[in-house]
Design an enzyme around this catalytic site. Structure first.
Site, PDB file in Angstrom:
ATOM      1  N   ASP A 164     -51.081 -12.775   2.362  1.00 11.91           N
ATOM      2  CA  ASP A 164     -50.666 -11.581   3.088  1.00 11.91           C
ATOM      3  C   ASP A 164     -50.304 -10.528   2.036  1.00 11.91           C
ATOM      4  O   ASP A 164     -50.074 -10.848   0.865  1.00 11.91           O
ATOM      5  CB  ASP A 164     -49.502 -11.874   4.042  1.00 11.91           C
TER       6      ASP A 164
HETATM    7  C1  BGC Z   1     -49.478  -7.935   7.733  1.00  8.31           C
HETATM    8  C2  BGC Z   1     -50.883  -8.449   7.877  1.00  8.31           C
HETATM    9  C3  BGC Z   1     -51.862  -7.324   7.623  1.00  8.31           C
HETATM   10  C4  BGC Z   1     -51.610  -6.768   6.230  1.00  8.31           C
HETATM   11  C5  BGC Z   1     -52.555  -5.655   5.839  1.00  8.31           C
HETATM   12  C6  BGC Z   1     -49.261  -7.209   6.419  1.00  8.31           C
HETATM   13  O1  BGC Z   1     -48.042  -6.544   6.431  1.00  8.31           O
HETATM   14  O2  BGC Z   1     -48.568  -9.012   7.849  1.00  8.31           O
HETATM   15  O3  BGC Z   1     -51.066  -8.969   9.184  1.00  8.31           O
HETATM   16  O4  BGC Z   1     -53.172  -7.787   7.758  1.00  8.31           O
HETATM   17  O5  BGC Z   1     -50.283  -6.265   6.193  1.00  8.31           O
HETATM   18  O6  BGC Z   1     -52.339  -4.531   6.622  1.00  8.31           O
END
Ligand code: BGC
Length: 734
Positions: free
Chosen positions: A275
């Site tokens: 993530d």
């Molecule tokens: C989220 C993800 C997301 C990523 C990119 C993170 O803060 O938890 O679900 O895909 O950001 O935007």
């Protein structure tokens, strides 16, 4: 740096044949492809990977393993290896951003806004989940993305979780069936699905640091099944590790989750993506299964998987074969996406995509109460209709901290009613309340905002002078948001006061609640006769909603999670097992998540899992099983009849639960094991059959680390919701 590819750049005959178009944004000219109809076999893919690997230097290999822009990574120009271009998901292909997350201000990045996860779950229709994935990925392809960061389907453990709207349901079986299809839909377009967030990312409070202590049986029975299905049945090409820790170790460096379970037991061939900013080490993360480090804060050379990884390899703290395995996985994903043959060109904002959105919305909206049969609206008797509430004019494609979409269009509820009613009915709109939510700063405005007397007076005037009122309340995309959980289930912005005031002056008041997660609508259930539940529904929101209200569409949505009568009734809250203490959280409720808890503990919810009415009625009868006794290797064939006994054609989701009688281990009172949505014309009877493999009745024996089908008696239960079970039969597993 983004890479431009040309056929001439490609090195070596074998490799040249492999490349097809990279994302449109970065690759204007398309290199040679194999003749149409020639399918690349696994061996050919392997040969291509090996040929490329031989030519990559160590530095180039490392460059493939970390971000080089907010959503991009890798790309080796001299070998024609395209970049990994990810994008959110799940509400559609988000708008392009520049460093710092500001809009890239493009005019080419609008997209279709697809319904949120709990809306898709409320359809209980895997075919719609497939269409969602397929159409969103067509848009991803057209926008030059090869990895969609979707679907997200962590279990809705706590109704307060800020991402409940993104996630699917509280049930692992329902999640699994939908996740598999949305993955297949996405990947049908040679775009990789990235299933997220692996694993136990079930709250936003302290999500970056909390350590989840969940017992092994619960992990296997509740939190992992949908991921397992997405990988082993859906064959997802990528997965995103969660921010949190599992049993003291960050998920992005969790050997047990990533190496043992995912890559070992489930034989996952694709890549594990962190993530954003969720990587915490170099050597540990590299050795324990993370493949690609993503994040959004430059300089990218300082990332754990950049120079530090290079140094660690040179120091032999990370072996070369670990790096090679990661590179192999990344090339494997690229050879299924941008480097695969016969890449579709992609399509964006097409009428077909709008139709998919409309179809999902039409099957997602849940009729909660219709005691006076006010719905569907009888327009011939309505001269004036008061449409009240901020949510009648709100759009939901963007907002809050989470991913949104620059929607090409979004029809609001008010526009939908106007579109459908034209001049037949006079619509009087009044805002009623403001849903503005600014949780921080000097201009703070919280969910506790007091009623606005001017707005209330205008709403009362509109309701008083109309034959009927529809009040649109609920949450919005600022209030339900990634990175924070709600503090309570109370309706925000004094909406309850608005409903009460309007209902007092016009008894023909219909309440439409818009939200992605449970709210406390107990008082409304008690005092109001007509309640509709709607979601963050997507571009066609207002049209589908109007068609449900007007009866062009007969509602068939069913709640994908329990609405507790009191927040304190819900398991994690009742056991004081949320949001954790000292950054540790024990999932004390174990396997009793959602309806499993409410049913087993005999707690009456406000609305139960699987609940949802129709304009028609369905009568269940005649459930039989093909035999009475089964070997654990056999399947139970269950058949029952469902009659549409009302006045409207309609769709019904037949839900099949199983109870283990006299179990030697703790069991939930019942567990969902199958479901089927059937369309039944008026007066007709559908024969609904299920094939339930006895192995699906197994529990996870943590001590011996295996699934065990306990011999003995089981009850097979069928009903229209988890609490309206009218058919049952007893079977014995030998
Ligand atoms: C989220 C993800 C997301 C990523 C990119 C993170 O803060 O938890 O679900 O895909 O950001 O935007």
């Amino acid at each position: 740096m983004k890479i431009k590819l040309t056929g001439l750049l490609l090195c070596g005959m074998l490799i040249a044949a492999a490349f097809s178009s990279a994302h449109a944004q970065t690759q204007p000219s398309k290199p040679a492809r194999p003749a149409a109809g020639v399918k690349t076999t696994d061996q050919q893919i392997e040969a291509k990977i090996q040929a490329l690997m031989k030519q990559l230097t160590l530095e180039e290999k490392i460059s493939l393993l970390h971000a080089n822009s907010i959503f991009g990574a890798g790309g080796i120009e001299r070998l024609g290896i395209p970049q990994i271009m990810t994008d959110d998901g799940p509400l559609g292909v988000r708008e392009d951003v520049k460093e710092g997350w500001g809009s890239a201000n493009l005019t080419t990045d609008s997209a279709t806004f697809f319904p949120n996860g709990s809306a898709i779950a409320a359809t209980w229709n895997p075919d719609l989940a497939y269409r969602y994935g397929h159409d969103m990925a067509e848009e991803a392809r057209a926008r030059g993305k090869n990895v969609m960061l979707a679907p997200a389907f962590n279990i809705c453990r706590v109704p307060l979780c800020g991402r409940t709207y993104e996630y699917y349901s509280e049930d692992p079986w329902l999640n699994a069936k939908l996740a598999v299809q949305s993955v297949k839909g996405i990947q049908s377009q040679h775009v990789a699905a990235c299933v997220k967030h692996f694993a136990v990312n079930n709250q936003e409070i302290n999500r970056g640091r909390i350590s989840v202590d969940v017992d092994e049986r619960t992990l296997r029975e509740i939190y992992l099944p949908a991921f397992k299905a997405a990988i082993t049945e859906g064959e997802a090409w990528t997965i995103m590790s969660a921010y949190n820790k599992l049993r003291g170790t960050y998920c992005s460096e969790n050997d047990y989750l990533l190496n043992k379970i995912l890559k070992g037991e489930w034989k996952f061939k694709g890549m594990v993506i962190s993530d954003w900013g969720g990587t915490h080490s170099t050597v540990k993360a590299a050795n324990n299964g993370l493949d690609l480090e993503m994040g959004s804060v430059p300089p990218y050379k300082n990332y754990y998987f950049a120079d530090k990884l290079l140094d660690s390899v040179k120091a032999h703290n990370v072996e070369m074969d670990v790096i090679d395995e990661k590179v192999h996985r990344i090339l494997w994903v690229l050879l299924h996406t941008d480097m695969s043959e016969k890449l579709p060109a992609g399509k964006i904002n097409t009428p077909a995509h709008s139709k998919t959105v409309y179809d999902i919305e039409s099957e997602a909206i849940v009729l909660l109460k219709n005691d006076k049969n006010l719905l569907p609206l009888k327009t011939s008797t309505i001269k004036a209709l008061a449409v009240i509430g901020d949510n009648a004019t709100q759009t939901f494609h963007a907002g809050g901290f989470g991913a949104g979409v620059k929607a090409r269009y979004e029809i609001t509820a008010l526009q939908g009613l106007q579109n459908r009613l034209g001049t037949k009915v006079e619509i009087k709109y009044a805002q009623g309340y403001s849903g503005e939510y600014r949780p921080f700063g000097k201009n703070q405005r919280t969910e506790n905002a007091k009623p606005d007397t001017a707005l209330i007076s205008a709403a009362v005037a509109a309701a008083k002078s109309s034959d009927m009122a529809i009040v649109f309340i609920g949450g919005n995309r600022e209030y339900e948001s990634e990175s924070r959980d709600r503090k309570s289930l109370i309706l925000p912005f004094s909406e309850q006061y608005l409903v009460d005031t309007v209902t007092a002056v016009n008894p023909n008041t219909i309440v439409v609640v818009v939200g992605g997660a449970p709210y406390d609508i107990g008082k409304i259930k008690k005092n109001n006769h007509t309640i509709v539940w709607s979601w963050y529904n997507g571009s066609e929101n207002g049209n589908a909603l109007a068609d449900v209200l007007l009866g062009k569409v007969n509602p068939s949505g069913k709640l994908p999670f329990t609405f507790p009568a009191d927040l304190k009734d819900s398991p994690a809250i009742a056991l004081n097992a949320y949001p954790g203490e000292n950054l540790e959280e024990e999932y004390k409720e174990g396997i009793l998540v959602g309806y499993r808890w409410f049913d087993t503990k005999k707690i009456e919810p406000l609305y139960c899992f699987g609940y949802g009415l129709s304009y028609t009625t369905f009568k269940y009868a005649g459930l039989v099983t093909d035999k009475k006794m089964y070997k654990p290797t056999e399947s139970i064939k269950i058949t029952l009849k469902v009659k549409n006994s009302g006045k409207y054609a309609g769709k019904e989701t037949v839900q099949l639960y199983v109870s283990k009688l006299e179990s030697a281990v703790q069991r939930a009172e019942k567990e969902l094991k199958a479901f089927k949505k059937v369309n039944i014309p008026v007066g007709q009877t559908a024969t609904v059959s299920f094939i339930l493999p006895a192995k699906n009745l197994a529990y996870f024996d943590a001590q011996n680390s295996k699934w065990v089908v306990e011999p003995g008696k089981y009850k097979v239960l069928a009903g229209t919701s988890s609490r309206d079970i009218t058919q049952s039969a007893e079977v014995t597993v030998l």
